[in-house]
Design a protein around this motif. Structure first.
Motif, short mmCIF file in Angstrom:
data_model
loop_
_atom_site.label_atom_id
_atom_site.label_comp_id
_atom_site.label_asym_id
_atom_site.label_seq_id
_atom_site.Cartn_x
_atom_site.Cartn_y
_atom_site.Cartn_z
N ASN A 1 1.00 -1.07 0.07
CA ASN A 1 -0.09 0.07 -0.11
C ASN A 1 0.97 1.32 -0.04
O ASN A 1 1.19 1.77 1.01
N PRO A 2 1.33 1.78 -1.07
CA PRO A 2 2.21 3.01 -1.19
C PRO A 2 1.51 4.26 -0.49
O PRO A 2 2.25 5.16 -0.18
N ASP A 3 0.04 4.39 -0.45
CA ASP A 3 -0.21 5.48 -0.01
C ASP A 3 0.13 5.62 1.53
O ASP A 3 0.29 6.87 1.83
N ASP A 4 0.60 4.49 2.31
CA ASP A 4 0.90 4.80 3.84
C ASP A 4 2.30 5.67 3.76
O ASP A 4 2.57 6.24 4.44
N LEU A 5 3.23 5.06 2.56
CA LEU A 5 4.59 5.70 2.59
C LEU A 5 4.42 7.13 2.20
O LEU A 5 4.89 7.96 2.54
N VAL A 6 3.55 7.43 1.09
CA VAL A 6 3.48 8.71 0.36
C VAL A 6 2.95 9.75 1.60
O VAL A 6 3.35 10.72 1.78
N ARG A 7 1.92 9.16 2.38
CA ARG A 7 1.35 9.91 3.39
C ARG A 7 2.51 10.13 4.67
O ARG A 7 2.16 11.36 5.25
N THR A 8 3.47 9.29 4.66
CA THR A 8 4.49 9.52 5.71
C THR A 8 5.51 10.51 5.40
O THR A 8 5.84 11.49 5.98
N LEU A 9 5.82 10.58 3.89
CA LEU A 9 6.84 11.59 3.34
C LEU A 9 6.61 12.59 2.51
O LEU A 9 7.33 13.45 2.45
N ALA A 10 5.26 12.81 1.89
CA ALA A 10 5.16 13.86 0.96
C ALA A 10 4.83 15.09 1.52
O ALA A 10 4.12 15.15 2.32
N ILE A 11 5.70 15.90 1.00
CA ILE A 11 5.45 17.22 1.11
C ILE A 11 5.20 18.18 -0.14
O ILE A 11 5.99 17.79 -1.22
N GLN A 12 4.26 18.92 -0.34
CA GLN A 12 3.86 19.50 -1.59
C GLN A 12 3.83 20.97 -1.64
O GLN A 12 2.78 21.69 -1.51
N PRO A 13 4.94 21.80 -1.54
CA PRO A 13 5.13 23.13 -1.65
C PRO A 13 4.38 23.62 -3.11
O PRO A 13 4.53 22.74 -3.96
N GLU A 14 4.21 24.77 -3.21
CA GLU A 14 3.55 25.15 -4.63
C GLU A 14 4.73 24.98 -5.58
O GLU A 14 4.27 24.37 -6.77
N TYR A 15 5.99 25.09 -5.39
CA TYR A 15 7.00 25.10 -6.33
C TYR A 15 7.31 23.52 -6.76
O TYR A 15 8.22 23.28 -7.71
N LEU A 16 6.70 22.67 -6.13
CA LEU A 16 6.92 21.16 -6.53
C LEU A 16 5.46 20.58 -7.04
O LEU A 16 5.58 19.32 -7.29
N LYS A 17 4.55 21.47 -7.35
CA LYS A 17 3.37 21.04 -7.68
C LYS A 17 3.40 20.88 -9.21
O LYS A 17 4.06 21.74 -9.93
N THR A 18 2.77 19.85 -9.98
CA THR A 18 2.58 19.90 -11.42
C THR A 18 1.08 20.23 -11.71
O THR A 18 0.24 19.53 -11.57
N HIS A 19 0.93 21.40 -12.39
CA HIS A 19 -0.40 21.60 -12.84
C HIS A 19 -0.97 21.04 -14.07
O HIS A 19 -0.03 21.30 -15.04
N GLY A 20 -1.80 20.63 -14.24
CA GLY A 20 -2.46 20.62 -15.75
C GLY A 20 -2.09 19.16 -16.01
O GLY A 20 -2.00 18.75 -17.15
N ALA A 21 -1.68 18.35 -15.18
CA ALA A 21 -1.48 16.68 -15.22
C ALA A 21 -2.08 15.76 -14.27
O ALA A 21 -1.79 16.18 -13.24
N ASP A 22 -2.96 15.12 -14.78
CA ASP A 22 -3.67 14.29 -13.76
C ASP A 22 -2.91 12.68 -13.63
O ASP A 22 -2.47 12.29 -14.78
N GLY A 23 -3.27 12.23 -12.72
CA GLY A 23 -2.79 10.70 -12.55
C GLY A 23 -1.16 10.35 -12.77
O GLY A 23 -0.68 9.54 -13.14
N ILE A 24 -0.44 11.28 -12.47
CA ILE A 24 1.07 11.49 -12.28
C ILE A 24 1.56 10.79 -10.99
O ILE A 24 1.05 10.94 -10.09
N VAL A 25 2.64 10.31 -11.01
CA VAL A 25 3.34 9.93 -9.76
C VAL A 25 4.77 10.62 -9.72
O VAL A 25 5.41 11.02 -10.59
#
Length: 468
Positions: A310-334
């Motif tokens: 269940n990779p969602d548990d790892l992502v929930r633990t580590l993900a940080i998403q400031p504006e400068y790391l966001k990808t706009h206009g693209a869905d379903g990416i990793v």
């Protein structure tokens, strides 16, 4: 150096690399220099002006290379292999030339999508079911840290990163004494404290964690007001190949609701051979599994595949998403930087893609099966030789032995090992089994042959006889 100069020196570097590997059998495996010899040969201060490439290259050959232990030597039988198949070296050449920072999908879409594909190839190759998803980490140490951080967050209802550990119950993680020291470091870095890494006794020829003792330790911790967080099991431990009964560990973990991580950093490569998968039966029930293609399979260091149920548990633990790391206009990416501790990511998937395509799983299976057979044959020859004792039987291509003597056995075998390594024809290391010093052998070099392993027998017995 400009790119035209690079064209010339790149050709020279390729020629040098091919010549280096062609002549490796003629070199001592371990560096034969005294401590400080290289350091004393290097200038105390950096140069103010540019130096000629020829002068730099000459110093590389004359000063640096004599101080290098040859990890690609076919008679490197120490530690675990860190193989670099030629096609992997070539792929790394391209990676270095492209020099992409692959932290996000948008910073190199091909790097992200190739990583997705080759991780799934590896999942299929080692027999994990469809439910697992993979990511490439730099090392098994990082994958284990990711697993411990996830254990911590799940046990604290995802409040550890936000509120810290102060005032929380003591979190406990369970493993055997046979796990790699990277587990200790992960516990330190995660802030759990070494005292909360609970070592479970082992038993049997595989030195497996005692499931009853594990169950009792968890019950005792709950009674004491502590909070069990997870279990780390191993397949092919570094010392002598200890392998836990993963199914038995999972029975306990599932009954207790604990996150499980399986460290198969070395032995996981052998799981591309179906006949070896009984060594980790039950692994399909684990939450996290790690294996290193950069050890036995030939993908140049660093390249670790980390599989998650269940990779969602790892992502929930580590993900940080400031504006400068966001990808706009693209869905379903990793964005795989959200699956690992460092933000920056090298294009590691390319060498794994090159390697699998150039050798095929069939070619890689043949190599591993050869190594296992040759190590088993060597162990049998030593066991049949007067004066030798095989202490732990081969686990895949790893076993331990010692030479018997009337003198202090530990001192005698350390002396034998020192003389073997000073001799230079082969390279071995030591470990301790139940407190006794033993000599450790593993076959895993990408270019090793049956004759190379046979030479190990000749060197060991010759030097043992000379020292008695």
């Amino acid at each position: 150096m400009n790119w035209e100069d690079f064209r010339q020196w790149g050709r020279r570097a390729a020629d040098w690399a091919a010549d280096y590997h062609a002549g490796l059998r003629n070199e001592p495996v371990r560096a034969q220099v005294a401590p400080g010899a290289v350091l004393s040969a290097l200038p105390d201060a950096p140069p103010e002006g540019a130096e000629a490439m020829q002068a730099i290259f000459d110093d590389f050959e004359q000063t640096i290379m004599p101080g290098m232990t040859h990890w690609q030597h076919p008679r490197f039988f120490a530690y675990f292999p860190a193989n670099a198949a030629p096609v992997s070296v070539l792929a790394e050449y391209f990676v270095s030339a492209i020099a992409a920072q692959c932290m996000l999908w948008q910073t190199s879409p091909a790097a992200t999508e190739l990583e997705t594909r080759v991780c799934d190839w590896m999942r299929q190759a080692i027999g994990l079911p469809d439910g697992f998803t993979g990511v490439i980490q730099d090392s098994a140490s990082s994958a284990t840290l990711c697993a411990v951080l996830t254990m911590r967050e799940r046990a604290l209802d995802w409040q550890g990163n936000k509120a810290g550990l102060s005032g929380q119950p003591r979190l406990r993680v369970y493993c055997s004494a046979e796990v790699h020291t990277s587990v200790d470091r992960a516990i330190w870095i995660a802030g759990l404290g070494e005292e909360n890494l609970v070592r479970i006794p082992t038993h049997g020829p595989t030195r497996a964690m005692d499931a009853d003792a594990l169950r009792a330790a968890i019950a005792a911790d709950r009674a004491a007001g502590h909070q069990p967080a997870g279990i780390i099991a191993c397949t092919g431990g570094t010392s002598a190949g200890a392998s836990d009964d993963i199914a038995a560990v999972m029975d306990v973990a599932e009954a207790e609701g604990l996150y499980t991580h399986v460290d198969a950093a070395w032995a996981g490569s052998a799981m591309i051979c179906p006949e070896f998968r009984s060594l980790w039966a039950g692994v399909v029930r684990a939450d996290s599994v790690v294996m290193n293609p950069h050890k036995w399979l030939g993908a140049q260091f660093d390249c670790t595949t980390h599989f998650l149920r269940n990779p969602d548990d790892l992502v929930r633990t580590l993900a940080i998403q400031p504006e400068y790391l966001k990808t706009h206009g693209a869905d379903g990416i990793v964005n795989y930087s959200e699956w690992s501790v460092p933000l920056g990511r090298r294009f590691r998937a390319l060498k794994l893609w090159f390697l699998i395509r150039a050798h095929g799983l069939g070619g890689l299976r043949e190599m591993i099966r050869n190594h296992v057979t040759w190590a088993q044959d060597l162990a049998a020859r030593l066991e049949a030789t007067e004066g030798f004792e095989v202490v732990t039987q081969p686990m895949l291509s790893l076993f331990t032995f010692r030479h018997l003597a009337t003198a202090d056995l530990d001192a005698h075998n350390q002396d034998l090992l020192n003389r073997i390594n000073d001799d230079g024809r082969i390279y071995l290391t030591q470990t301790r089994i139940d407190g006794a010093l033993v000599i450790r052998f593993q076959a895993g070099a990408f270019t090793a042959t049956a004759e190379d392993v046979a030479m190990a027998y000749d060197v060991i017995t010759e030097l043992a006889a000379a020292g008695t």
